[in-house]
Scaffold this active site. Structure first.
Site, mmCIF file in Angstrom:
data_model
loop_
_atom_site.group_PDB
_atom_site.id
_atom_site.type_symbol
_atom_site.label_atom_id
_atom_site.label_comp_id
_atom_site.label_asym_id
_atom_site.label_seq_id
_atom_site.Cartn_x
_atom_site.Cartn_y
_atom_site.Cartn_z
ATOM 1 N N GLU A 49 -1.318 -5.462 9.197
ATOM 2 C CA GLU A 49 -2.701 -4.910 9.225
ATOM 3 C C GLU A 49 -3.907 -5.766 10.181
ATOM 4 O O GLU A 49 -4.736 -6.549 9.621
ATOM 5 C CB GLU A 49 -3.375 -4.825 7.759
ATOM 6 C CG GLU A 49 -2.772 -4.086 6.768
ATOM 7 C CD GLU A 49 -3.202 -4.003 5.543
ATOM 8 O OE1 GLU A 49 -4.481 -4.564 5.214
ATOM 9 O OE2 GLU A 49 -2.620 -3.332 4.552
ATOM 10 N N ASN A 109 0.618 1.027 5.856
ATOM 11 C CA ASN A 109 0.213 0.735 4.405
ATOM 12 C C ASN A 109 -1.070 1.898 4.135
ATOM 13 O O ASN A 109 -2.007 2.024 5.006
ATOM 14 C CB ASN A 109 -0.571 -0.732 4.669
ATOM 15 C CG ASN A 109 0.407 -1.832 4.778
ATOM 16 O OD1 ASN A 109 1.619 -1.428 4.784
ATOM 17 N ND2 ASN A 109 -0.153 -2.976 4.838
ATOM 18 N N ARG A 147 9.568 -7.046 0.651
ATOM 19 C CA ARG A 147 8.744 -7.336 1.976
ATOM 20 C C ARG A 147 7.627 -8.780 1.348
ATOM 21 O O ARG A 147 7.047 -8.337 0.459
ATOM 22 C CB ARG A 147 7.835 -6.290 2.133
ATOM 23 C CG ARG A 147 6.972 -6.525 3.428
ATOM 24 C CD ARG A 147 6.180 -5.030 3.808
ATOM 25 N NE ARG A 147 5.110 -5.371 4.695
ATOM 26 C CZ ARG A 147 3.970 -5.495 4.563
ATOM 27 N NH1 ARG A 147 3.381 -5.582 3.221
ATOM 28 N NH2 ARG A 147 3.184 -5.636 5.678
ATOM 29 N N HIS A 179 0.631 -12.526 7.716
ATOM 30 C CA HIS A 179 -0.445 -11.684 6.886
ATOM 31 C C HIS A 179 -1.541 -12.620 6.406
ATOM 32 O O HIS A 179 -1.995 -12.930 5.462
ATOM 33 C CB HIS A 179 0.394 -11.573 5.491
ATOM 34 C CG HIS A 179 -0.014 -10.468 4.558
ATOM 35 N ND1 HIS A 179 0.868 -9.380 4.270
ATOM 36 C CD2 HIS A 179 -1.259 -10.301 4.204
ATOM 37 C CE1 HIS A 179 0.130 -8.523 3.444
ATOM 38 N NE2 HIS A 179 -1.434 -9.104 3.259
ATOM 39 N N GLU A 198 3.216 -0.628 2.331
ATOM 40 C CA GLU A 198 2.188 -0.777 1.174
ATOM 41 C C GLU A 198 1.833 0.242 0.749
ATOM 42 O O GLU A 198 1.122 1.011 1.416
ATOM 43 C CB GLU A 198 0.933 -2.047 1.537
ATOM 44 C CG GLU A 198 1.440 -3.276 1.516
ATOM 45 C CD GLU A 198 0.428 -4.295 2.116
ATOM 46 O OE1 GLU A 198 -0.891 -3.870 1.540
ATOM 47 O OE2 GLU A 198 0.563 -5.084 2.536
ATOM 48 N N TYR A 220 -3.634 3.443 1.234
ATOM 49 C CA TYR A 220 -4.319 3.466 -0.047
ATOM 50 C C TYR A 220 -5.196 4.473 -0.218
ATOM 51 O O TYR A 220 -5.386 5.055 -1.442
ATOM 52 C CB TYR A 220 -4.839 1.987 -0.310
ATOM 53 C CG TYR A 220 -4.063 0.808 -0.317
ATOM 54 C CD1 TYR A 220 -3.656 0.224 -1.477
ATOM 55 C CD2 TYR A 220 -3.694 0.213 0.779
ATOM 56 C CE1 TYR A 220 -2.673 -0.433 -1.610
ATOM 57 C CE2 TYR A 220 -2.664 -0.845 0.938
ATOM 58 C CZ TYR A 220 -2.448 -1.369 -0.381
ATOM 59 O OH TYR A 220 -1.582 -2.279 -0.456
HETATM 60 O O1 IFM Z 1 -3.952 -7.131 -1.139
HETATM 61 C C1 IFM Z 1 -3.856 -6.605 0.052
HETATM 62 C C2 IFM Z 1 -2.611 -6.583 1.050
HETATM 63 O O2 IFM Z 1 -2.621 -8.164 1.200
HETATM 64 C C3 IFM Z 1 -2.872 -5.902 2.473
HETATM 65 N N1 IFM Z 1 -3.111 -4.467 2.036
HETATM 66 C C4 IFM Z 1 -3.975 -4.006 1.170
HETATM 67 C C5 IFM Z 1 -3.598 -4.863 -0.204
HETATM 68 C C6 IFM Z 1 -4.831 -4.226 -1.219
HETATM 69 O O3 IFM Z 1 -6.107 -4.573 -0.834
#
Ligand code: IFM
Length: 449
Positions: free
Chosen positions: A163, A279, A74, A118, A354, A281
């Site tokens: 995002e 995505n 990706r 992006h 992600e 985290y």
């Molecule tokens: O690096 C970023 C990415 O560009 C978009 N999602 C979160 C990642 C980590 O912060």
């Protein structure tokens, strides 16, 4: 304990974060060139001018992906390489770069997963109003048509936006990201025009998906509802359910009158998508109250209350271990997000587009021993398995990131890669996590300790 047949094992990057070659082959300036070139905006004055030099080293990088056994890559296409001034005919040299990259991937049996946007808006489009201006959505659709016309014969996995919450709210409300404006009303307009641009582009790219950064939101109920509304449902509901959530419109009433939403927009935004990219985290923990200045100024993207215009919310923590970004590690939150989508929204194939962690990696003579990252990835892949076992239609996982790169306002100070990049020499050093991930892929999901 297995992943479905055809499960995509991938890794992800984004153009401005890895390519470098910011002035090569006719590329025009983007908002991130301007922002990172503005003193005080990015850690230590770092910029994406050279980054990981992926533009020149992509063949070596694709070979490295093949060694890892990736089945998908990706990456994003830099709009300012294709239309240096944001409008008009395509810059052939820009298209040719992505054609070469895609061909190299296909030669190695790696499926290309390009994202059209992006975060690197051509600067000239920001100069004429940026995402708060409706016209930008139509310019994005023109750009999508140029790319689809040139590369559509080799690509079937398009993603429109990465995002859009970050583009809108970090870019135009908190100002932590380019273009660095602090105007809540502009941010809400930006969110709508990003979604409109997504819908216009999706209509031209059959099977295209959209990637959102989604979070479980814990804490005091009204604060949690507000943050969930602006962070998650403001994007999910118009795309998957055909309308903005009523409570979010009410929450934003003091910020905007919504006159920028025109008849017919929601039908365009609701253009059926081929998949939803998630995505993930961390999770948010919130309470009601005036934003705590110390937290708002902590520089942690996505957790500053300044990115939630008009909302009386504070961000806190649950005391969990954190990554080098200060983000709490909560793998269960990924299963929560995936099962929520499965239960509360119309069926759509899901991909984790992600997931990963920054840690302060060090290079030893024997390599880069990032056990903390391996534990992070293993926990989150287990969460994916759990979700699949619970019936979620999850079809792939992309680690963020293939290699260390430019982490936006943190510059090169945060390392998310499976592969270490020594920026001085541009040498790539696969970390232990890269070898571990390769073994997981080889065994189709078995995670050795
Ligand atoms: O690096 C970023 C990415 O560009 C978009 N999602 C979160 C990642 C980590 O912060």
């Amino acid at each position: 304990m297995s992943f479905p047949d055809g499960f995509v094992w991938g890794a992800a990057t984004a153009a401005y974060q890895v390519e470098g070659a910011a002035r090569t082959d006719g590329r025009g300036p983007s908002i991130w060139d301007t922002f990172s070139g503005t003193p005080g905006k990015v850690h230590a004055g770092h910029t994406g001018e050279f980054a990981a030099d992926h533009y020149r080293r992509f063949r070596e990088d694709v070979a490295m992906m093949a060694d890892l056994g990736l089945t998908g890559y990706r990456f994003s296409i830099a709009w300012p390489r294709i239309q240096p001034g944001g409008t008009g005919p395509a810059n052939q040299a820009g298209l040719d770069f992505y054609a070469r990259l895609i061909d190299a991937l296909l030669e190695h049996g790696i499926e290309p997963w390009p994202t059209l946007y992006h975060w690197d808006l051509p600067q000239s489009l920001e100069d004429s109003g940026g995402w708060p201006a409706r016209d930008t959505a139509y310019r994005f659709a023109d750009y999508a048509a140029l790319v689809a016309g040139a590369l559509g014969d080799r690509v079937s996995r398009w993603t429109t936006l990465n995002e859009p919450w970050c583009s809108a709210f970090l870019g135009y409300a908190s100002g932590e990201h380019a273009p660095g404006r602090a105007d809540g009303e502009a941010a809400v307009r930006a969110a709508h025009h990003l979604l409109l641009g997504h819908g216009l582009a999706a209509a031209q790219l059959p099977g295209a998906g959209l990637t959102l950064n989604l979070y479980p939101v814990h804490g005091e109920p009204d604060a949690a509802r507000r943050v969930d509304g602006l962070q998650n449902r403001l994007f999910l509901d118009p795309v998957l359910r055909g309308g903005y959530p009523a409570d979010v419109l009410a929450d934003l009433a003091a910020v905007t009158d919504f006159r920028h939403v025109r008849d017919g927009d929601l039908a365009v935004i609701g253009t059926p998508i081929g998949f939803l990219g998630v995505n993930y985290y961390t999770a948010h923990t919130v309470s009601s109250g005036t934003p705590d200045a110390a937290i708002a100024a902590s520089g942690v993207p996505s957790s500053g209350a300044a990115a939630f215009p008009g909302q009386p919310v504070r961000f806190g923590s649950r005391g969990l271990p954190v990554t080098d970004m200060g983000w709490e590690i909560d793998p269960g939150g990924l299963a929560e997000v995936l099962t929520r989508l499965h239960k509360e929204y119309p069926a759509v194939p899901l991909y984790v587009t992600e997931n990963g962690a920054a840690f302060a990696d060090e290079v030893a003579a024997s390599g880069v021993h990032d056990d903390d990252r391996i534990a992070y990835l293993a926990g989150h892949l287990s969460a994916c398995q759990q979700a699949i076992e619970a019936g979620v239609d999850l079809r792939g996982y992309f680690a963020w990131s293939l290699m260390d790169n430019f982490e936006w306002s943190f510059g090169y100070s945060k390392r998310f890669g499976l592969v270490y990049v020594d920026y001085a020499s541009q040498r790539r050093i696969p970390k232990d996590s890269a070898r571990w991930y390769a073994a997981v892929i080889r065994s189709r999901g078995v995670m050795a300790g």
